[in-house]
Design a protein around this motif. Structure first.
Motif, short mmCIF file in Angstrom:
data_model
loop_
_atom_site.label_atom_id
_atom_site.label_comp_id
_atom_site.label_asym_id
_atom_site.label_seq_id
_atom_site.Cartn_x
_atom_site.Cartn_y
_atom_site.Cartn_z
N PHE A 94 12.41 40.36 -5.54
CA PHE A 94 11.35 39.99 -3.92
C PHE A 94 11.88 39.11 -3.28
N SER A 95 12.23 39.37 -2.63
CA SER A 95 12.85 37.58 -1.67
C SER A 95 11.82 37.26 -0.50
N ASP A 96 11.63 36.08 0.10
CA ASP A 96 10.88 35.51 1.40
C ASP A 96 10.95 36.35 2.38
N GLU A 97 12.19 37.58 2.82
CA GLU A 97 12.55 37.76 3.78
C GLU A 97 11.77 39.67 3.61
N ASP A 98 12.30 39.54 2.39
CA ASP A 98 10.96 40.77 2.26
C ASP A 98 9.42 41.13 2.15
N LEU A 125 4.39 44.95 8.33
CA LEU A 125 4.73 46.79 7.92
C LEU A 125 2.85 46.75 7.62
N GLU A 126 2.23 45.85 6.93
CA GLU A 126 1.30 45.66 6.79
C GLU A 126 0.09 45.46 7.71
N GLU A 127 0.45 44.57 8.03
CA GLU A 127 -0.17 44.83 9.46
C GLU A 127 -0.10 46.10 10.32
N THR A 151 6.76 54.49 3.33
CA THR A 151 8.24 54.40 3.05
C THR A 151 9.04 53.08 2.32
N GLU A 152 8.78 52.43 3.87
CA GLU A 152 9.65 51.01 3.84
C GLU A 152 8.69 50.04 2.77
N LYS A 153 6.94 49.69 3.16
CA LYS A 153 6.71 48.82 2.45
C LYS A 153 6.93 49.03 1.31
N ASN A 154 6.77 50.77 -0.06
CA ASN A 154 6.40 50.19 -1.15
C ASN A 154 8.13 50.67 -1.58
N ALA A 155 8.74 50.52 -0.44
CA ALA A 155 10.37 50.33 -1.16
C ALA A 155 10.43 48.30 -1.40
N ILE A 156 10.02 48.12 -0.47
CA ILE A 156 10.25 46.75 -1.00
C ILE A 156 9.06 46.35 -1.54
N TYR A 157 8.86 46.51 -1.87
CA TYR A 157 7.26 46.23 -3.35
C TYR A 157 8.26 46.90 -4.59
N ALA A 158 8.99 47.62 -4.49
CA ALA A 158 9.47 48.45 -5.75
C ALA A 158 10.54 47.77 -6.50
N ARG A 159 10.86 46.33 -5.27
CA ARG A 159 12.09 45.70 -5.59
C ARG A 159 12.22 44.63 -6.75
N GLU A 160 12.90 44.18 -7.84
CA GLU A 160 13.29 43.58 -8.49
C GLU A 160 13.24 41.97 -8.00
#
Length: 540
Positions: free
Chosen positions: A108-112, A119-121, A97-106
């Motif tokens: 997308f920052s370095d922190e993201d 999360l991918e790891e 859920t968190e991973k998908n929410a990050i990728y959905a942001r318009e």
């Protein structure tokens, strides 16, 4: 592993159990048994954290995950079927859920990017890429076809929801699994799938169930809640039942010498252990008889109803003839061109992938419905007693138990009726209860009482173990095995079918399968399997 220490459960002045110290270890499956109200489900709720104990502590091994079969069928109504299963692994679901929410942001920052990488790891470490296919595989095994996986839970039937919630509990192979009545609303094929799945499950499993065959097939240990205590036995339900019955017989023969009692128990254990080793349900991981303290075997405090069917007359040679019978519901064919004869001493189980087929057939031959086509004819000597699937119309009344039963009895003497109801475990103020407020199990015992008064030589039973506790099921099962008449029935209880039926008729939209054989032989016969596949086929 689950460790229970110094556990007390008390509601007001009522003590369910106390001073419980028990350890549930990996690789074992524990069947939790006890009379209705003994606290079986409450024990699971305490272990899961849903209910707080009066005293004591529940501990899991460090890092272990606990999964529970959810009982709220509406909790996931806005989720898709596949997502509902994935939520069963909360850590993985949160990562997804968190991973998908990050990728959905318009923006997308370095922190993201760094967080997404973390999360991918974790996602990869947990084999997250296989999650959806694993969830789909579980759903398929439980009879939820792929076309439904993207549907919302609110669009599913109640029986379909049960299967999805069961897949959710199993998903991700949790370290500790709690299942409260997992076979409810499952057909026999799906129960067999679940038995095979749990037989290879190497984690810790706790199960509450009224399905004796299921408990025997999957459980390595039995936890008996009785006398306000928990007793742990190595072995399955049948071993516990036979040993407790033996202890009861010995208690009733107080003049038996202690040494004779001990020898009889030891011989029983040896014979049971040998039988289990030969059982078709035994798997290599099961340790059915590891150790038993003979002195701990004691009679159960359970009460078994006195169920007895006594035919008023011997049935003749003409029992039942069905010719060319067909039935459709909402345009769907339940069965067509049904032809069969019931012979003397037949005890027939009727099967179908659509349970409406058996209900329709039983209601037709009992005179409550008409077939679309075809005829049926009872023999002149046959007296019928029918136990319907839906008994609600019988209890739409303000009668009390005595008045209700009196409607069906030739002998209306109050002493007779009280004695009759007493055999069915109703006594005291219970006799004056309004039948409209009875529980499902109490209504079933009333319906069985009504049948017993008929002195029938033909019993037609539509799913007779519904709502009954293990004690009532066992008593019902025992009396049907020795019944001196004919029985036509449908059931989801494997043990009930195997011990009662000597003939199997399966109803399909394309014809019937009619075999004079025991149920265990029927489900393992390759020729039957090939015929079933042809008769059901795709798109049926």
């Amino acid at each position: 592993m689950i460790t229970v220490s110094d556990l007390d459960i008390q509601f007001g002045k009522r003590i369910l159990f106390q001073d419980v110290n028990i350890k549930f270890t990996p690789g074992n499956c524990y069947g939790i048994i006890g009379a209705n109200g003994a606290g079986k489900s409450t024990l699971l709720k305490v272990i899961s954290g849903e209910v707080d104990p009066t005293r004591g502590r529940i501990a899991l091994a460090p890092g272990e995950r606990l999964s529970v079969l959810a009982q709220d069928h509406f909790a996931f109504d806005e989720y898709t079927v596949l997502d509902t299963v994935l939520t069963g692994h909360t850590v993985l679901w949160d990562i997804m859920t968190e991973k998908n929410a990050i990728y959905a942001r318009e923006n997308f920052s370095d922190e993201d990017g760094l967080r997404a990488s973390e999360l991918e790891e974790k996602f990869a470490e947990m084999e997250g890429w296989n999650a959806e296919s694993d969830a789909a595989s579980l759903l398929g095994g439980l009879g939820i076809r792929e076309a439904l996986h993207g549907n919302r839970m609110k669009d599913l039937s109640g029986k379909q929801k049960v299967r999805v919630l069961l897949a959710r509990a199993l998903f991700g192979k949790p370290d500790n699994l709690l299942l409260d009545e997992p076979t409810n609303d499952l057909d026999l094929d799906t129960v067999a799938w679940l038995e095979n799945y749990l037989a290879g499950f190497e984690q810790t499993v706790l199960i509450v169930s009224h399905d004796r065959h299921f408990l025997d097939a999957v459980c390595t240990h039995t936890v008996d809640i009785d006398f306000g205590r928990l007793k742990l036995f190595a072995g399955n339900y049948s071993f516990w039942y036979e040993s407790s019955q033996l202890a009861l017989r010995q208690q009733q023969q107080q003049n038996r010498k202690a040494e004779e009692k001990k020898k009889e128990l030891e011989e029983f254990i040896r014979r049971f252990s040998a039988n289990v080793a030969k059982s078709k349900q035994t798997t290599s991981r099961k340790k059915m008889i590891e150790k038993l303290n003979i002195e701990e075997i004691r009679p159960s405090s359970r009460r078994y109803p006195g169920i007895l069917f006594s035919p008023g007359r011997e049935p003749g040679n003409q029992i039942l003839e069905v010719r060319g019978m067909s039935r459709r519901v909402d345009g769907e064919v339940l069965f067509r061109d049904l032809d069969f004869n019931v012979e003397k001493d037949d005890k027939i189980v009727f099967l179908s992938r659509d349970p409406r087929a058996m209900t329709a057939l039983f209601r037709i031959i009992s005179g409550e419905e008409q077939p679309d086509e075809g005829t049926f004819k009872w023999g002149q000597t046959i007296t019928l007693a029918f136990l319907p699937l839906d008994n609600a119309p019988y209890f739409n009344s303000e009668c009390n138990l005595l008045e209700w039963l009196g409607q069906f009895a030739q002998e209306t003497n109050e002493v007779f009726l009280k004695g009759f109801l007493g055999r069915m475990l109703f006594s005291g103020d219970e006799l004056l209860k309004k039948v409209s407020v009875l529980s499902g199990g109490e209504k079933m015992r009333c319906m069985i009482s009504r049948m017993m008064l008929r002195d029938a030589n033909m019993l037609v039973l539509d799913t007779p173990t519904n709502h009954l506790d293990l004690e009532s099921i066992q008593a019902f099962n025992n009396t049907l095995c020795s019944f001196r008449g004919n029985i036509l029935f449908a059931s989801h209880d494997h043990e009930f079918i195997q011990t009662v039926a000597n003939r199997v008729i399966e109803l399909t939209p394309r014809g019937i399968i009619d075999k004079m054989m025991e149920y265990d032989d029927y489900v393992t016969d390759p020729a039957v399997a090939a015929l079933r596949e042809r008769l059901y086929g795709e798109g049926v």
